[in-house]
Design a protein around this motif. Structure first.
Motif, PDB file in Angstrom:
ATOM      1  N   LYS A  78       0.716  -1.273  -0.163  1.00 28.13           N
ATOM      2  CA  LYS A  78       0.163  -0.092   0.008  1.00 28.13           C
ATOM      3  C   LYS A  78       0.999   1.284  -0.071  1.00 28.13           C
ATOM      4  CE  LYS A  78      -4.013  -1.707   2.533  1.00 28.13           C
ATOM      5  NZ  LYS A  78      -4.863  -1.524   3.779  1.00 28.13           N
ATOM      6  N   ALA A 104       2.353   3.382  -9.678  1.00 28.86           N
ATOM      7  CA  ALA A 104       1.375   3.482 -10.292  1.00 28.86           C
ATOM      8  C   ALA A 104       1.581   4.119 -11.676  1.00 28.86           C
ATOM      9  CB  ALA A 104       0.275   4.617  -9.562  1.00 28.86           C
ATOM     10  N   ALA A 135       2.815   1.570  -3.483  1.00 30.39           N
ATOM     11  CA  ALA A 135       1.698   1.164  -4.749  1.00 30.39           C
ATOM     12  C   ALA A 135       1.664   2.734  -5.431  1.00 30.39           C
ATOM     13  CB  ALA A 135       0.311   1.067  -4.269  1.00 30.39           C
ATOM     14  N   PRO A 136       1.688   3.842  -4.762  1.00 25.74           N
ATOM     15  CA  PRO A 136       1.608   5.310  -5.696  1.00 25.74           C
ATOM     16  C   PRO A 136       2.785   5.532  -6.350  1.00 25.74           C
ATOM     17  CG  PRO A 136       0.877   5.450  -3.330  1.00 25.74           C
ATOM     18  CD  PRO A 136       1.378   4.136  -3.519  1.00 25.74           C
TER      19      PRO A 136
END
Length: 57
Positions: A48, A55, A51-52
């Motif tokens: 989590k 992305a 992930a950004p």
């Protein structure tokens, strides 16, 4: 028992400030002593958090 209590609350997503108050610690960092989260929880949290960054890749 304190270790289990803090670990379960952490894995259930309870706010760290609430946990800190429940066990009577002034510093959030001292909760690390009592937290023994599972490998699955650590992997999910890491995914989590990263992930950004991935992305757009």
């Amino acid at each position: 028992m304190r270790h289990s209590y803090v670990t379960h609350l952490t894995e259930d997503g309870v706010d760290r400030r609430f946990i800190q108050q429940q066990v009577g610690h002034e510093c959030d960092s001292s909760l690390a002593i009592y937290t023994h989260v599972s490998d699955d929880f650590m992997n999910t949290s890491l995914h989590k958090a990263l992930a950004p960054a991935f992305a757009g890749a």
